[in-house]
Motif scaffolding. Sequence first.
Motif, mmCIF file in Angstrom:
data_model
loop_
_atom_site.group_PDB
_atom_site.id
_atom_site.type_symbol
_atom_site.label_atom_id
_atom_site.label_comp_id
_atom_site.label_asym_id
_atom_site.label_seq_id
_atom_site.Cartn_x
_atom_site.Cartn_y
_atom_site.Cartn_z
ATOM 1 N N UNK A 1 0.813 -1.213 0.000
ATOM 2 C CA UNK A 1 0.000 0.000 0.000
ATOM 3 C C UNK A 1 0.843 1.259 0.000
ATOM 4 N N UNK A 2 1.916 1.260 0.788
ATOM 5 C CA UNK A 2 2.802 2.427 0.834
ATOM 6 C C UNK A 2 3.500 2.640 -0.505
ATOM 7 N N UNK A 3 3.911 1.564 -1.155
ATOM 8 C CA UNK A 3 4.570 1.686 -2.458
ATOM 9 C C UNK A 3 3.594 2.205 -3.508
ATOM 10 N N UNK A 4 2.360 1.725 -3.487
ATOM 11 C CA UNK A 4 1.351 2.204 -4.447
ATOM 12 C C UNK A 4 1.117 3.702 -4.256
ATOM 13 N N UNK A 5 0.970 4.130 -2.999
ATOM 14 C CA UNK A 5 0.765 5.555 -2.749
ATOM 15 C C UNK A 5 1.986 6.380 -3.134
ATOM 16 N N UNK A 6 3.179 5.874 -2.851
ATOM 17 C CA UNK A 6 4.395 6.596 -3.217
ATOM 18 C C UNK A 6 4.526 6.739 -4.727
ATOM 19 N N UNK A 7 4.178 5.685 -5.458
ATOM 20 C CA UNK A 7 4.231 5.760 -6.915
ATOM 21 C C UNK A 7 3.184 6.723 -7.467
ATOM 22 N N UNK B 1 4.261 11.961 -11.323
ATOM 23 C CA UNK B 1 4.533 13.101 -12.205
ATOM 24 C C UNK B 1 5.990 13.557 -12.196
ATOM 25 N N UNK B 2 6.717 13.299 -11.113
ATOM 26 C CA UNK B 2 8.113 13.727 -11.029
ATOM 27 C C UNK B 2 9.046 12.773 -11.750
#
Length: 62
Positions: free
Chosen positions: A49-55, A60-61
């Motif tokens: 979940x944390x990786x999905x949110x981070x991605x 955009x960056x």
Amino acid sequence: MPAIALLSAVFVVGFEQLVQWHYGPTGIVGLLLLSIGIKAKSPTCSSIGAVVLALMIAGPAL
């Protein structure tokens, strides 16, 4: 005590609506996986979940 629980519930619902509005269904899935992983004390689920949110945030960056 009930006032604190009500306030935290309103904050959580508001945050979920903000994520859904800004990042769409993928953001909700990431937030859901993160919260389920934390409540179930599952590092795998919360990490996904944390990786999905981070991605979603860093997309955009990149």
